[in-house]
Design an enzyme around this catalytic site. Structure first.
Site, PDB file in Angstrom:
ATOM      1  N   GLY A  81      72.279  68.301  49.403  1.00  0.00           N
ATOM      2  CA  GLY A  81      71.084  68.978  49.893  1.00  0.00           C
ATOM      3  C   GLY A  81      70.136  69.354  48.768  1.00  0.00           C
ATOM      4  O   GLY A  81      68.950  69.578  48.990  1.00  0.00           O
ATOM      5  N   ASN A  82      70.667  69.436  47.524  1.00  0.00           N
ATOM      6  CA  ASN A  82      69.812  69.667  46.361  1.00  0.00           C
ATOM      7  C   ASN A  82      69.029  68.412  45.973  1.00  0.00           C
ATOM      8  O   ASN A  82      68.082  68.478  45.188  1.00  0.00           O
ATOM      9  CB  ASN A  82      70.631  70.109  45.146  1.00  0.00           C
ATOM     10  CG  ASN A  82      70.858  71.613  45.108  1.00  0.00           C
ATOM     11  OD1 ASN A  82      71.970  72.075  45.321  1.00  0.00           O
ATOM     12  ND2 ASN A  82      69.804  72.368  44.828  1.00  0.00           N
ATOM     13  N   SER A  83      69.438  67.271  46.498  1.00  0.00           N
ATOM     14  CA  SER A  83      68.801  66.005  46.136  1.00  0.00           C
ATOM     15  C   SER A  83      67.297  66.061  46.353  1.00  0.00           C
ATOM     16  O   SER A  83      66.824  66.431  47.420  1.00  0.00           O
ATOM     17  CB  SER A  83      69.382  64.863  46.968  1.00  0.00           C
ATOM     18  OG  SER A  83      70.712  64.596  46.602  1.00  0.00           O
ATOM     19  N   ILE A  96      69.283  38.718  29.659  1.00  0.00           N
ATOM     20  CA  ILE A  96      69.747  39.371  28.426  1.00  0.00           C
ATOM     21  C   ILE A  96      71.205  39.808  28.513  1.00  0.00           C
ATOM     22  O   ILE A  96      71.765  39.952  29.602  1.00  0.00           O
ATOM     23  CB  ILE A  96      68.866  40.589  28.084  1.00  0.00           C
ATOM     24  CG1 ILE A  96      68.846  41.597  29.235  1.00  0.00           C
ATOM     25  CG2 ILE A  96      67.459  40.149  27.722  1.00  0.00           C
ATOM     26  CD1 ILE A  96      68.021  42.860  28.944  1.00  0.00           C
ATOM     27  N   HIS A 113      66.693  58.360  48.466  1.00  0.00           N
ATOM     28  CA  HIS A 113      67.824  58.362  49.401  1.00  0.00           C
ATOM     29  C   HIS A 113      67.731  59.494  50.427  1.00  0.00           C
ATOM     30  O   HIS A 113      68.410  59.465  51.453  1.00  0.00           O
ATOM     31  CB  HIS A 113      69.157  58.411  48.647  1.00  0.00           C
ATOM     32  CG  HIS A 113      69.539  59.747  48.095  1.00  0.00           C
ATOM     33  ND1 HIS A 113      69.346  60.102  46.772  1.00  0.00           N
ATOM     34  CD2 HIS A 113      70.117  60.827  48.683  1.00  0.00           C
ATOM     35  CE1 HIS A 113      69.801  61.319  46.580  1.00  0.00           C
ATOM     36  NE2 HIS A 113      70.272  61.794  47.734  1.00  0.00           N
ATOM     37  N   GLY A 128      60.575  38.510  31.413  1.00  0.00           N
ATOM     38  CA  GLY A 128      61.009  37.189  31.867  1.00  0.00           C
ATOM     39  C   GLY A 128      62.121  36.611  31.021  1.00  0.00           C
ATOM     40  O   GLY A 128      62.009  35.481  30.521  1.00  0.00           O
ATOM     41  N   VAL A 129      63.211  37.368  30.858  1.00  0.00           N
ATOM     42  CA  VAL A 129      64.358  36.882  30.087  1.00  0.00           C
ATOM     43  C   VAL A 129      65.655  37.320  30.762  1.00  0.00           C
ATOM     44  O   VAL A 129      65.682  38.299  31.503  1.00  0.00           O
ATOM     45  CB  VAL A 129      64.344  37.420  28.634  1.00  0.00           C
ATOM     46  CG1 VAL A 129      63.210  36.811  27.834  1.00  0.00           C
ATOM     47  CG2 VAL A 129      64.272  38.942  28.606  1.00  0.00           C
ATOM     48  N   ASP A 178      65.340  56.062  42.349  1.00  0.00           N
ATOM     49  CA  ASP A 178      65.599  56.993  43.450  1.00  0.00           C
ATOM     50  C   ASP A 178      64.526  58.073  43.559  1.00  0.00           C
ATOM     51  O   ASP A 178      64.831  59.275  43.602  1.00  0.00           O
ATOM     52  CB  ASP A 178      66.975  57.637  43.293  1.00  0.00           C
ATOM     53  CG  ASP A 178      67.476  58.253  44.604  1.00  0.00           C
ATOM     54  OD1 ASP A 178      66.855  57.973  45.658  1.00  0.00           O
ATOM     55  OD2 ASP A 178      68.464  58.995  44.578  1.00  0.00           O
TER      56      ASP A 178
END
Length: 478
Positions: A212-214, A273, A109, A270-271, A139
Site C-alpha cells: 500500500g506504500n507503493s 552487450i 503496478h 543499437g548493440v 515502474d
C-alpha cells in the site's frame, strides 16, 4: 609542570571531537513539522478493475448439463448465474502531487490494468483520475486530476544523487489501506539491483514500507522527494526493514517525458552487450574486467552506422566511465534521442573513439515487435506534430486504401495547440489552407508561404477514419 600538558591534550581531544561532530547530523528532535507540511500532497490511489470470474459456480461443485443436482445448485448461485461471471477487483496504493495543475505520480503496478482510477486526499475527498502515461521499466506512472475540484498542495523533487548512505529519510503513504501513515529511517544502501528491470538503481531504506506504500514519496530532511517507494524484501509480506525506492534523478526525467509525450523517449545505441569476465579480459588484452563487451551490432542501428563492431569493449560513454552492462544501459537510456555522443572503445589493443547519433529505443522495440513507426529521417516536427509522408509501410499499418493521400500525424506534443484541438497520432492531414498536401515538404512549403502574409492562423483539413474536419491552428512565426 605536567598540568599544561594534560590541558593541552584535553584541548586537542576536544577540538577533534567537535570537528568530527560537525560532520555528523543527529536524529531530528521530531518529524512532526515536516510531516504536517508534506502530508497534504500525499494521496491514496484507489483502482477498480473488472475481472472475469473463471469459477462460474461461485465456489459450488460443477456438474455436467442434465445432472440431477444441477438445478439445485443453481438456486444457490451456481452454474447459470450470470452475475458470477465478472466482478470488480479493487486495489490501493499511494501517490503524490507534483504540480498544482493536477499531476500525480505513483507506481505503474498500482494502476496497471485498472478500469477506473481515483485519487483520495487526507480529508476523504475522492477525485477521478486519468492516466497520462506509464513506464513499466522503472515502474512509474503519471495521473491527471481536475485541479478545479480541489486546491492542491504539491511537493518538489530533490536530487537523489546527493543522498548519502546514513542520511535520514521519511516515507508517507497508505500501508494496508490505513492512509496518511508516516514512517522514518535512514538510507541503508544506494544503487541496488533487485532484478526488476533493465535500469535498476534503487535506494534502499529501513524506513517502514509495507503493502500500500507503493507509489508514495520518500523525502529527505529538506522535504524534497528523492525516491518513489516501490518494493520491499519480505518473507512474511510485512516490513522487515528492507524497502526500495526509485531514485528521483531516474524518475523525474521519465515523469517529464510522460507529461510531455505521453510515453518515454529513451536513447538507443543499437548493440548487444555483455559483461567482461577475467577470461575475456585476458583474451582482449585488458588489464581488468571493467568495461562492456559488444557481442553484436544490428545493421540498422546507430552503433553500426558509426562503425562500432562486435568485439569492441566500451570503456566510456559520453565521457562517463562504464564498468558493467547496467551502467551502460542506464547511461544510454538517459541520453537524449538524436544526441551525438562520444563512445570510447578498446579495439585490438588500442583505444578508439566513435561518435554515435543515438536513436530512439521505443521505435526500435516497436520495429522488433512488428509495430514499427516511420524512421526518423522520414518524419519532421511541424507545429507540435510529428508528421510523415505516407509510405507503403504506413499505408499497410494504418490500413489505408491505395488511393489515400495526405500526410500522417505520427506523434503530437501534449503541450501543443494541436493536442488541445484533439489532433491525434494516426490522423491524416489532407489540406493546408485549402491546398492539398501529399508530403511533409509540401506542408512546410505552404506554411512558409502563409508566414509571409499577415495571417495569424492556418486552416488544416484533418481526416480520422471516414470523417474529416477543419482545424485552425495559431501560426507560429519561425
Amino acid at each position: 609542570m605536567a598540568m599544561p600538558v594534560v590541558w593541552g591534550v584535553t584541548a586537542f581531544l576536544l577540538v577533534v571531537f567537535f570537528s568530527l561532530n560537525s560532520f555528523a547530523k543527529g536524529a531530528p528532535d521530531s518529524f512532526a513539522d515536516l510531516a504536517e507540511k508534506l502530508s497534504p500532497a500525499v494521496v491514496n490511489i484507489s483502482t477498480t478493475q473488472i475481472v472475469k470470474n473463471n469459477n462460474r459456480g461461485g465456489g459450488f461443485p460443477q456438474f455436467p448439463p442434465g445432472h440431477p443436482f444441477e438445478d439445485f445448485f443453481k438456486d444457490f448461485g451456481g452454474r447459470g448465474d450470470k452475475e458470477q461471471k465478472q466482478r470488480k477487483a479493487t486495489s490501493l496504493g499511494s501517490g503524490f502531487v507534483i504540480d498544482a495543475d493536477g499531476l500525480v505520480v505513483t507506481n505503474n503496478h498500482v494502476i496497471d490494468g485498472a478500469d477506473e482510477i481515483f485519487v483520495i486526499f487526507q480529508d476523504g475527498e475522492k477525485i477521478p483520475a486519468e492516466l497520462v502515461g506509464t513506464d513499466p521499466k522503472i515502474d512509474v506512472a503519471v495521473l491527471k486530476i481536475d485541479p478545479t475540484k480541489k486546491k492542491l498542495a504539491a511537493v518538489n523533487w530533490g536530487n537523489s544523487n546527493k543522498a548519502r548512505v546514513g542520511d535520514w529519510v521519511m516515507a508517507i503513504g497508505n500501508p494496508f489501506g490505513l492512509g496518511g501513515t508516516v514512517t522514518a529511517g535512514i538510507i541503508s544502501a544506494r544503487g541496488r539491483d533487485i532484478r526488476s528491470g533493465p535500469y535498476d538503481d534503487y535506494i534502499q531504506t529501513d524506513a517502514s514500507i509495507n503493502k500500500g506504500n507503493s507509489g508514495g514519496p520518500l523525502f529527505n530532511m529538506k522535504g524534497q522527494v528523492i525516491g518513489i517507494n516501490t518494493a520491499i524484501f519480505s518473507q512474511s509480506g510485512g516490513s522487515v526493514g528492507i524497502g526500495f525506492a526509485v531514485p528521483s534523478e531516474l524518475a523525474k526525467r521519465v515523469v517529464g517525458q510522460l507529461v510531455k509525450y505521453g510515453k518515454t523517449r529513451r536513447g538507443w545505441l543499437g548493440v548487444v552487450i555483455q559483461n567482461v569476465t577475467e577470461e575475456l579480459a585476458d583474451g582482449l588484452g585488458l588489464d581488468n574486467t571493467e568495461g562492456v563487451l559488444i557481442a553484436g551490432v544490428p545493421e540498422d542501428g546507430p552503433a553500426y552506422k558509426a562503425g562500432i563492431k562486435a568485439g569492441d569493449v566500451v570503456l566510456k560513454f559520453n565521457g562517463q566511465k562504464v564498468r558493467e552492462t547496467r551502467e551502460l544501459s542506464r547511461a544510454v537510456a538517459e541520453s537524449d534521442v538524436g544526441a551525438n555522443v562520444q563512445v570510447e572503445l578498446w579495439r585490438n589493443g588500442e583505444k578508439v573513439t566513435k561518435t554515435v547519433k543515438l536513436g530512439q529505443l521505443e521505435k526500435a522495440e516497436d520495429k522488433l515487435n512488428g509495430n514499427s513507426e516511420p524512421e526518423a529521417e522520414k518524419t519532421s516536427n511541424v507545429m507540435g506534430m510529428e508528421l510523415a509522408t505516407i509510405t507503403s509501410e504506413i499505408r499497410q499499418r494504418l490500413k489505408l486504401s491505395d488511393e489515400a493521400e495526405g500526410v500522417v500525424v505520427v506523434d503530437v506534443d501534449r503541450d501543443s495547440e494541436a493536442a488541445e484541438k484533439e489532433i491525434r497520432p494516426g490522423d491524416i492531414i489532407l489540406e493546408v489552407q485549402l491546398k492539398p498536401v501529399k508530403t511533409v515538404g509540401e506542408v512546410k512549403k505552404t506554411l512558409s508561404e502563409i508566414r509571409e502574409t499577415d495571417r495569424k492562423s492556418v486552416l488544416m483539413l484533418v481526416r480520422r477514419g471516414p470523417n474529416s474536419r477543419f482545424v485552425a491552428l495559431a501560426l507560429d512565426k519561425e
